[in-house]
Design an enzyme around this catalytic site. Structure first.
Site, PDB file in Angstrom:
ATOM      1  N   SER A 205     -11.951 -29.930 -36.249  1.00  0.00           N
ATOM      2  CA  SER A 205     -13.315 -29.570 -35.865  1.00  0.00           C
ATOM      3  C   SER A 205     -13.569 -28.084 -36.121  1.00  0.00           C
ATOM      4  O   SER A 205     -13.498 -27.635 -37.264  1.00  0.00           O
ATOM      5  CB  SER A 205     -13.543 -29.952 -34.399  1.00  0.00           C
ATOM      6  OG  SER A 205     -14.904 -29.887 -34.065  1.00  0.00           O
ATOM      7  N   ASP A 292     -17.251 -40.933 -36.132  1.00  0.00           N
ATOM      8  CA  ASP A 292     -17.337 -39.605 -35.522  1.00  0.00           C
ATOM      9  C   ASP A 292     -18.807 -39.240 -35.341  1.00  0.00           C
ATOM     10  O   ASP A 292     -19.539 -39.079 -36.319  1.00  0.00           O
ATOM     11  CB  ASP A 292     -16.639 -38.576 -36.417  1.00  0.00           C
ATOM     12  CG  ASP A 292     -16.493 -37.217 -35.751  1.00  0.00           C
ATOM     13  OD1 ASP A 292     -17.303 -36.893 -34.859  1.00  0.00           O
ATOM     14  OD2 ASP A 292     -15.562 -36.479 -36.122  1.00  0.00           O
ATOM     15  N   HIS A 329     -14.310 -38.596 -32.385  1.00  0.00           N
ATOM     16  CA  HIS A 329     -14.009 -37.249 -32.888  1.00  0.00           C
ATOM     17  C   HIS A 329     -12.579 -36.801 -32.584  1.00  0.00           C
ATOM     18  O   HIS A 329     -12.027 -35.975 -33.316  1.00  0.00           O
ATOM     19  CB  HIS A 329     -14.998 -36.259 -32.277  1.00  0.00           C
ATOM     20  CG  HIS A 329     -14.966 -34.893 -32.893  1.00  0.00           C
ATOM     21  ND1 HIS A 329     -15.198 -34.664 -34.244  1.00  0.00           N
ATOM     22  CD2 HIS A 329     -14.723 -33.665 -32.341  1.00  0.00           C
ATOM     23  CE1 HIS A 329     -15.106 -33.365 -34.485  1.00  0.00           C
ATOM     24  NE2 HIS A 329     -14.818 -32.744 -33.362  1.00  0.00           N
TER      25      HIS A 329
END
Length: 349
Positions: A205, A292, A329
Site C-alpha cells: 500500500s 481490493d 487489501h
C-alpha cells in the site's frame, strides 16, 4: 340575522401599525447579524484552509491510529514472534525508528534469550533478507504484518519491519521525504551486516510508494536493489488522491484551488511511482487482490504496464488473487500459494 361588528377603530389601527414597526425594526438587526457572521467567516477562512490541509495530510498518513491498542511494541513475543528482536535505529537527528528483526523459523531455538549482537551476526548467514515497508494505518504489530513476517520466516528468510517516523513507537511526524529517508537508513543498516545475502524490499500500500522512492534514491547512489515486491500498489498519477474525504469538494467548486492548493503541491504527498518505475532496474513482483476496495487492481495493472515497458516481462511479474477469496487489501498473506509465488521470485534473482 345579526351582522357581526368588526372593530376598525383607532385602537385596532394602532396595534397593526405597532406590529409593522417591530418587524421593520427587526430587519436591520438580522442584517447586522448576517454581516457579522460573514465577517467572522472571512476572518477565519485562511486558518480553516490551513487546518484543512493538515487534515488531508493526516488522511493520507493515518499514523495516529495505532492498532492494536495498548500493545507493547518493545515485546515482539507478545505478538507471537518468539524469534524476533526489537530495536531502535536513528535515521537522522531526533528521529528514532522502532524496528523488528525476525530470523528464519529454523533458528527459533537458537534465538531464545539472545541479544542484538547475535541477531546482527545471523543476517550474513546467506538467507535472503526482506525489508517490509507497511501501509498508512497502524504499526508493525498489525495482525496482517505479523502474519506476513511468519510466512516469510517459515520460508527461511530474515524479515526487518520498521515503523516509519510518527508511526508506532517511532518519533517524529511523517512526510514523504522523511519516510523515504527512514527506509533508506534501514536498508543501509541491513546491508552493513548482510554480507552477500540478497536484500529485497516488500512494500504494501503506502509502502509501495516508499519502496519505489527508495529504489530510485539508491539508484542515484549507484545501488541497484536485488528485488522489489509491490503489494496493493497505489498510483496517484492515475487517480489524483480521489479516495480522500474532502478531495471531491476542492476539485468541484471553481476558484477554491486559489485558496486551497493540491495537498501534494508542497511535496507532502507525491509518491511518483510511475516515474520511479520507468527508472528502476530491479526485478519486480506485483501482488494484488481483485477485490481490493482500498486500492483498485486497475492501479497496479497500470503500474505493471509502465514497469514492463521500462524492463521486460521476464523481470517484471504480476500475480492477481481472485475476488472470490475475499482477501481485500490486507489478506494476501493467508493465501496458501503465496510461499511458492515468493519462493519462485526469490530464486529468479
Amino acid at each position: 340575522m345579526r351582522k357581526r361588528n368588526v372593530n376598525t377603530g383607532p385602537s385596532s389601527f394602532a396595534q397593526t401599525t405597532s406590529k409593522d414597526q417591530r418587524k421593520n425594526e427587526n430587519k436591520p438587526c438580522w442584517r447586522k447579524r448576517g454581516l457579522f457572521a460573514l465577517f467572522v467567516f472571512l476572518l477565519l477562512m485562511p486558518f480553516t484552509l490551513i487546518m484543512a490541509r493538515e487534515l488531508l495530510q493526516n488522511l493520507v498518513y493515518t499514523h495516529r491510529m495505532r492498532v492494536p491498542f495498548f500493545a507493547d511494541l518493545g515485546q515482539p513475543s507478545d505478538f507471537s514472534l518468539n524469534h524476533t528482536i526489537n530495536m531502535y535505529l536513528t535515521s537522522e537527528e531526533g528521529i528514532s525508528l522502532g524496528v523488528w528483526h525476525t530470523v528464519p523459523a529454523s533458528q527459533w531455538r537458537q534465538a531464545q534469550g539472545k541479544g542484538m549482537a547475535w541477531y546482527q551476526s545471523t543476517i550474513s548467514d546467506g538467507s535472503p533478507v526482506i525489508i517490509y515497508l507497511h501501509g498508512n494505518t497502524g504499526t508493525r504489530g498489525a495482525s496482517h504484518r505479523v502474519g506476513i513476517a511468519k510466512v516469510l520466516s517459515a520460508l527461511g528468510y530474515h524479515v526487518t519491519q520498521p515503523d516509519y517516523r510518527g508511526f508506532g513507537d517511532s518519533s517524529g511526524e511523517p512526510t514523504e521525504i522523511g519516510l523515504t529517508t527512514d527506509a533508506v537508513h534501514v536498508y543501509k543498516w541491513v546491508k552493513k551486516y548482510s554480507g552477500s545475502s540478497p536484500v529485497v524490499l516488500w512494500g504494501h500500500s503506502l509502502g509501495t510508494g516508499v519502496a519505489t522512492n527508495m529504489a530510485v534514491k539508491l539508484l542515484e547512489q549507484g545501488i541497484v536493489l536485488d528485488g522489489v515486491i509491490l503489494e496493493g500498489s497505489f498510483n496517484i498519477a492515475a487517480k489524483k488522491l480521489t479516495s480522500h474525504l474532502f478531495s471531491w469538494y476542492y476539485w468541484t467548486f471553481p476558484g477554491l484551488g486559489f485558496f486551497f492548493p493540491e495537498p501534494w503541491a508542497e511535496n507532502k504527498v507525491v509518491f511518483p511511482s510511475e516515474e520511479n518505475l520507468r527508472r528502476m532496474q530491479s526485478p519486480l513482483l506485483f501482488l494484488h487482490a481483485e477485490d481490493d476496495i482500498i486500492v483498485p487492481i486497475d492501479d497496479a495493472q497500470q503500474l505493471f504496464k509502465v514497469a514492463v515497458s521500462a524492463q521486460n516481462t521476464e523481470r517484471v511479474k504480476f500475480v492477481p488473487f481472485e475476488a472470490s477469496l475475499g482477501y481485500l487489501h490486507n489478506g494476501l498473506y493467508k493465501d496458501p500459494r503465496l510461499p511458492d509465488i515468493i519462493g519462485k521470485f526469490m530464486l529468479s534473482l
